[in-house]
Design an enzyme around this catalytic site. Structure first.
Site, PDB file in Angstrom:
ATOM      1  N   TYR A  84      -5.527  23.231  51.117  1.00 26.72           N
ATOM      2  CA  TYR A  84      -4.766  23.900  50.062  1.00 26.72           C
ATOM      3  C   TYR A  84      -4.068  22.877  49.161  1.00 26.72           C
ATOM      4  O   TYR A  84      -4.142  22.959  47.928  1.00 26.72           O
ATOM      5  CB  TYR A  84      -3.745  24.831  50.701  1.00 26.72           C
ATOM      6  CG  TYR A  84      -2.934  25.635  49.717  1.00 26.72           C
ATOM      7  CD1 TYR A  84      -3.529  26.636  48.949  1.00 26.72           C
ATOM      8  CD2 TYR A  84      -1.564  25.409  49.563  1.00 26.72           C
ATOM      9  CE1 TYR A  84      -2.786  27.384  48.044  1.00 26.72           C
ATOM     10  CE2 TYR A  84      -0.815  26.152  48.666  1.00 26.72           C
ATOM     11  CZ  TYR A  84      -1.429  27.139  47.917  1.00 26.72           C
ATOM     12  OH  TYR A  84      -0.690  27.872  47.015  1.00 26.72           O
ATOM     13  N   THR A 116       4.458  37.437  47.104  1.00 27.10           N
ATOM     14  CA  THR A 116       3.173  38.026  46.724  1.00 27.10           C
ATOM     15  C   THR A 116       2.522  38.673  47.943  1.00 27.10           C
ATOM     16  O   THR A 116       3.032  38.530  49.074  1.00 27.10           O
ATOM     17  CB  THR A 116       2.239  36.936  46.172  1.00 27.10           C
ATOM     18  OG1 THR A 116       1.900  36.035  47.249  1.00 27.10           O
ATOM     19  CG2 THR A 116       2.907  36.161  45.045  1.00 27.10           C
ATOM     20  N   ASP A 164     -11.226  40.082  39.047  1.00 21.29           N
ATOM     21  CA  ASP A 164     -10.898  39.984  40.471  1.00 21.29           C
ATOM     22  C   ASP A 164     -12.115  40.406  41.274  1.00 21.29           C
ATOM     23  O   ASP A 164     -13.058  41.019  40.738  1.00 21.29           O
ATOM     24  CB  ASP A 164      -9.689  40.871  40.828  1.00 21.29           C
ATOM     25  CG  ASP A 164      -8.837  40.263  41.942  1.00 21.29           C
ATOM     26  OD1 ASP A 164      -9.418  39.753  42.920  1.00 21.29           O
ATOM     27  OD2 ASP A 164      -7.599  40.291  41.830  1.00 21.29           O
ATOM     28  N   SER A 205      -3.648  41.964  41.854  1.00 23.11           N
ATOM     29  CA  SER A 205      -2.405  41.969  42.633  1.00 23.11           C
ATOM     30  C   SER A 205      -1.614  40.698  42.378  1.00 23.11           C
ATOM     31  O   SER A 205      -2.076  39.780  41.693  1.00 23.11           O
ATOM     32  CB  SER A 205      -2.712  42.083  44.135  1.00 23.11           C
ATOM     33  OG  SER A 205      -3.442  40.938  44.577  1.00 23.11           O
ATOM     34  N   SER A 261       0.716  24.574  42.834  1.00 25.92           N
ATOM     35  CA  SER A 261       1.655  24.960  43.893  1.00 25.92           C
ATOM     36  C   SER A 261       2.525  23.752  44.180  1.00 25.92           C
ATOM     37  O   SER A 261       2.119  22.603  43.941  1.00 25.92           O
ATOM     38  CB  SER A 261       0.903  25.364  45.166  1.00 25.92           C
ATOM     39  OG  SER A 261       1.775  25.416  46.282  1.00 25.92           O
TER      40      SER A 261
END
Length: 254
Positions: free
Chosen positions: A160, A195, A36, A15, A147
């Site tokens: 994160y 997403t 995945d 995905s 990110s």
């Protein structure tokens, strides 16, 4: 680097960014092995057409090795590995619920950073065994996903941001390590992309996030990330760099 007729490993391929990347690579004539988790493949309507689906965890050396071996066994030279698997679990260092759970921090870093390194090292080992693709001795490229949180981590993003900051910091030394093997390493640092991670967010909040992007004032699309992967593969002189894909977004503290 020409990628038609080669093979690639893409993680998180069921995905989001991984699926979009797998789709773009298949369209360019690449044999794609997608890795995945089992529940990721179950949630997906179906693997992207033309993708060889492998079930596994990026933190497992055996699982990643199976995906790499499948790409090698395709008979097409392995030239590309793209790490899209990741999690964005959030928690404050201190909150009304107490102190940040240490296991949660370790899990986020384990999946996002250690998992990325696991893919990089095993893919690089296989790519290094291929014949050079050009007169410069180029054999392939590894694309990692960081990110903007690596630079602009927000409240609740300690784990994160630390994990993605690690991916960003990994880029240059990995590129220098692998230069002698003709392997480039480049990282994409996306901003707010539309997403499945965003699917549970209310439409009003999505609109406010989009409005915070200077231009274009919208959420990014997975296909834009995929096109960046293709551009990185094609641009041989791009190496050891982190490329922000964020519409000039700089995140506020919350």
């Amino acid at each position: 680097m020409q990628i038609e007729g080669t093979s690639a490993v893409v993680t998180g391929a069921a995905s989001g960014l991984g699926a979009a990347t797998a789709r773009a690579l298949v369209a360019d004539g690449v044999h794609v092995v997608g890795l995945d988790l089992a529940d990721g493949w179950e949630r997906a309507d179906a693997p992207v057409d033309g993708v060889e689906a492998v079930t596994g965890d990026v933190t497992s050396a055996d699982d990643v090795a199976r995906a790499v071996d499948a790409a090698v066994a395709s008979g097409a030279p392995l030239r590309l590995a793209v790490s899209c698997a990741g999690v964005a679990w959030a928690s404050r260092v201190l909150s009304r619920k107490g102190v940040h759970d240490l296991d949660l921090f370790q899990q986020v870093v384990g999946i996002n950073l250690v998992g990325t390194f696991n893919v990089l090292r095993l893919a690089a080992e296989a790519i290094a065994r291929t014949r050079p693709a050009d007169d410069d001795g180029q054999r392939g490229v590894v694309v990692n996903t960081a990110s903007v949180a690596a630079y602009d981590g927000q409240v609740g993003q300690a784990a994160y941001a630390a994990s993605k900051g690690g991916v960003a910091a990994l880029t240059l030394p990995a590129a220098r390590d692998l230069a002698q093997h003709g392997i480039r390493v480049v990282t994409i640092a996306p901003g707010i992309l539309d997403t499945p991670m965003m699917s549970s967010i209310a439409e009003e909040f999505r609109a406010s996030l989009a409005a915070g992007v200077p231009f274009p004032a919208r959420l990014g699309r997975p296909d834009e990330y995929a096109r960046m992967v293709l551009a990185i593969a094609a641009q041989d002189y791009l190496n050891g760099e982190v490329v922000r894909l964020d519409g000039a977004l700089r995140m506020g503290p919350r």
